[in-house]
Scaffold this motif. Structure first.
Motif, PDB file in Angstrom:
ATOM      1  N   SER A   1       2.431   4.178  -1.158  1.00 18.98           N
ATOM      2  CA  SER A   1       4.066   4.499  -1.008  1.00 18.98           C
ATOM      3  C   SER A   1       4.491   4.288  -2.199  1.00 18.98           C
ATOM      4  CB  SER A   1       4.401   3.044  -0.170  1.00 18.98           C
ATOM      5  OG  SER A   1       3.965   2.966   1.238  1.00 18.98           O
ATOM      6  N   ALA A   2       4.239   3.426  -3.261  1.00 14.56           N
ATOM      7  CA  ALA A   2       4.579   3.484  -4.574  1.00 14.56           C
ATOM      8  C   ALA A   2       4.357   4.800  -5.426  1.00 14.56           C
ATOM      9  CB  ALA A   2       4.226   2.402  -5.402  1.00 14.56           C
ATOM     10  N   VAL A   3       3.502   5.398  -5.219  1.00 12.97           N
ATOM     11  CA  VAL A   3       3.045   6.658  -5.800  1.00 12.97           C
ATOM     12  C   VAL A   3       4.014   7.645  -5.358  1.00 12.97           C
ATOM     13  CG1 VAL A   3       1.230   8.460  -6.121  1.00 12.97           C
ATOM     14  CG2 VAL A   3       0.812   6.317  -6.843  1.00 12.97           C
TER      15      VAL A   3
ATOM     16  N   SER B   1      -2.119   0.735   0.811  1.00 15.22           N
ATOM     17  CA  SER B   1      -0.732   1.429   1.647  1.00 15.22           C
ATOM     18  C   SER B   1       0.383   0.922   0.517  1.00 15.22           C
ATOM     19  CB  SER B   1      -0.683   0.486   2.654  1.00 15.22           C
ATOM     20  OG  SER B   1      -1.675   0.830   3.796  1.00 15.22           O
ATOM     21  N   PHE B   2       0.219  -0.036   0.047  1.00 14.79           N
ATOM     22  CA  PHE B   2       1.294  -0.363  -1.242  1.00 14.79           C
ATOM     23  C   PHE B   2       1.437   0.632  -2.273  1.00 14.79           C
ATOM     24  CE2 PHE B   2       3.108  -2.679  -4.846  1.00 14.79           C
ATOM     25  CZ  PHE B   2       4.332  -2.729  -4.305  1.00 14.79           C
ATOM     26  N   ALA B   3       0.137   0.708  -2.788  1.00 15.79           N
ATOM     27  CA  ALA B   3       0.089   1.765  -4.068  1.00 15.79           C
ATOM     28  C   ALA B   3       0.375   3.093  -3.679  1.00 15.79           C
ATOM     29  CB  ALA B   3      -1.289   1.798  -4.519  1.00 15.79           C
TER      30      ALA B   3
ATOM     31  N   LEU C   1       6.893   7.197  -3.807  1.00 16.49           N
ATOM     32  CA  LEU C   1       8.418   6.968  -4.324  1.00 16.49           C
ATOM     33  C   LEU C   1       8.317   7.619  -5.479  1.00 16.49           C
ATOM     34  CD1 LEU C   1      11.058   5.732  -3.835  1.00 16.49           C
ATOM     35  CD2 LEU C   1      10.087   3.560  -4.741  1.00 16.49           C
ATOM     36  N   ALA C   2       7.632   7.373  -6.516  1.00 16.22           N
ATOM     37  CA  ALA C   2       7.587   7.767  -7.856  1.00 16.22           C
ATOM     38  C   ALA C   2       7.755   9.357  -7.831  1.00 16.22           C
ATOM     39  CB  ALA C   2       6.332   7.159  -8.740  1.00 16.22           C
TER      40      ALA C   2
END
Length: 192
Positions: A142-144, A138-140, A146-147
């Motif tokens: 979300s980071a992708v 989930s964190f990864a 956002l990027a």
């Protein structure tokens, strides 16, 4: 622990490991035979698998696991092609336009899709993941996202017209038709 519980736990462990579906079914059938034989002579399922069912299943999977995964590059290319087709078709349908603009974020999304589909046991391990792995995913993710948002829609690398999407789709349709014909021919010749 009952015989069915032992079989279910072993099946879950094998499905999560890198054992093919056919091998999992063979292993389940073999384990069921051993456990039924044990019950017939008055032994418990634990006498067959030991005290730690998960360790038993992991050891058996390690012995049966395919040591080298062949075709990862081929699967990666297939998943990248499928992701590209989906991106193009969705771009035409969602935007209701005859031209789709390919931007760096589009390429990153296709690369992410292809790598996740190729290198994770997504379809078998999905329900067996521990909480920490779901949290990391989930964190990864979300980071992708956002990027990709921050990269934005510029610069446009390529504009693909509707006819280009259909031309890109044709080889995949041809391969799917050939594969279906081959499966039908093989299954037809296997019948008496």
């Amino acid at each position: 622990m009952t015989m069915d519980q032992v079989i279910d736990r072993c099946r879950s462990e094998w499905m999560f490991s890198d054992v093919t579906e056919e091998e999992v079914e063979d292993m389940v059938a073999e384990l069921r035979d051993h456990l039924q034989d044990a019950v017939l002579v008055g032994r418990t399922p634990q006498s067959v698998v030991g005290g730690d069912v998960t360790a038993f299943a992991a050891d058996w999977a390690a012995a049966r696991r395919t040591h080298v995964r062949h075709g990862a590059g081929r699967r990666l290319a297939g998943h990248a092609y499928a992701g590209s087709v989906a991106l193009l078709v969705a771009g035409h349908l969602i935007g209701w336009t005859g031209r789709v603009e390919i931007v760096p974020a589009s390429l990153a999304a296709v690369a992410l899709f292809a790598s996740v589909m190729t290198f994770t046991p997504y379809w078998r391990a999905l329900l067996h993941w521990p909480l920490w792995r779901w949290t990391a995913l989930s964190f990864a993710g979300s980071a992708v996202l956002l990027a990709l948002y921050l990269v934005g829609g510029r610069p446009v690398l390529l504009g693909v017209p509707l006819w280009g999407t259909f031309a890109f789709l044709l080889p995949g349709l041809g391969l799917a038709a050939l594969s279906a014909a081959r499966r039908n021919r093989v299954s037809g010749s296997a019948r008496p």
